[in-house]
Design an enzyme around this catalytic site. Structure first.
Site, PDB file in Angstrom:
ATOM      1  N   ALA A  73     -13.957  -0.092   3.971  1.00 60.43           N
ATOM      2  CA  ALA A  73     -12.438   0.193   4.291  1.00 60.43           C
ATOM      3  C   ALA A  73     -11.695   0.062   3.089  1.00 60.43           C
ATOM      4  O   ALA A  73     -12.208  -0.413   1.888  1.00 60.43           O
ATOM      5  CB  ALA A  73     -11.945  -1.227   5.239  1.00 60.43           C
ATOM      6  N   ASP A  74     -10.412   0.753   3.092  1.00 60.39           N
ATOM      7  CA  ASP A  74      -9.391   0.538   1.925  1.00 60.39           C
ATOM      8  C   ASP A  74      -7.866   0.356   2.520  1.00 60.39           C
ATOM      9  O   ASP A  74      -7.698   1.008   3.593  1.00 60.39           O
ATOM     10  CB  ASP A  74      -9.478   1.790   1.141  1.00 60.39           C
ATOM     11  CG  ASP A  74      -8.691   1.637   0.014  1.00 60.39           C
ATOM     12  OD1 ASP A  74      -8.895   0.996  -0.934  1.00 60.39           O
ATOM     13  OD2 ASP A  74      -7.278   2.232  -0.137  1.00 60.39           O
ATOM     14  N   THR A  75      -7.141  -0.472   2.130  1.00 55.24           N
ATOM     15  CA  THR A  75      -6.008  -0.780   2.487  1.00 55.24           C
ATOM     16  C   THR A  75      -4.929  -0.521   1.413  1.00 55.24           C
ATOM     17  O   THR A  75      -5.177  -0.789   0.286  1.00 55.24           O
ATOM     18  CB  THR A  75      -5.857  -2.272   2.983  1.00 55.24           C
ATOM     19  OG1 THR A  75      -6.732  -2.486   4.132  1.00 55.24           O
ATOM     20  CG2 THR A  75      -4.548  -2.433   3.618  1.00 55.24           C
TER      21      THR A  75
END
Length: 199
Positions: A73-75
């Site tokens: 995931a990347d935020t």
């Protein structure tokens, strides 16, 4: 235990928050994260950016473990079309916070599930609207002095003392923390990697 793990999977992240979210649900997984270049491309759309980053994070780990499912995931914190990454230093953190003061911004996360051997890839993104209360430079500087800002996109942590900056949230709270949990669980269930612990 709320869920049980049917197939082993790898979390491609060193984030303690992402680890805790999945551990608290009773999931069994291991962590294998690698550093990547997280620089946005010129004029890159924020949604495409977080999806690209999630795919890249999953890909570098899947190269090492081609027969396993990898979750990444990347935020990113986005003010308009501007992607706010982690601040370079305390002054940068203060400037980021003041840019967000009294305004709404969007927190976007990309999620990628990848199994290289099965040629299976699932990519999606989630957006949450966050509105900050108005505050002055003295408050921003005081918050930055806590040290919480420097390792977080947008220079704040909603799950920590930075919660006082947030007036309202519309959408997934866990997305703002760093992992849209409901959506991630749905991907894992749909791929039959996990199931409820009671059948």
């Amino acid at each position: 235990m709320i869920y049980r793990t049917l197939k082993p999977f790898v979390l491609a992240s060193n984030s303690p928050r992402r680890k805790d979210f999945l551990t608290d649900l009773g999931l069994d997984f291991r962590i294998e994260a690698r550093e990547i270049d997280e620089s946005p491309l010129t004029a890159e759309d924020p949604t495409l950016y977080v999806e690209r980053m999630a795919k890249r994070k999953a890909s570098v780990v899947a190269d090492l473990f081609p027969g396993e499912y990898v979750v990444a995931a990347d935020t990113a914190v986005c003010l308009g079309e501007t992607i706010l990454g982690k601040p370079a230093d305390e002054q940068d953190a203060v400037e980021m916070l003041l840019a967000l003061s009294g305004r709404s911004h969007v927190v976007r996360s990309g999620i990628c599930l990848l199994n290289r051997q099965l040629n299976r890839e699932v990519v999606l993104s989630v957006a949450t609207d966050v509105h900050f209360v108005e505050f002055d430079a003295a408050v921003a500087r005081s918050y930055v002095k806590t040290g919480e800002s420097l390792d977080k996109a947008g220079a704040y942590g909603i799950q920590g003392s930075g919660a006082f900056l947030v007036g309202r949230v519309s959408g997934s709270y866990t997305n703002v923390v760093g992992l849209p949990l409901a959506e991630t669980i749905n991907v894992l269930k749909n791929e039959k990697i996990i199931d409820s612990s009671i059948n």
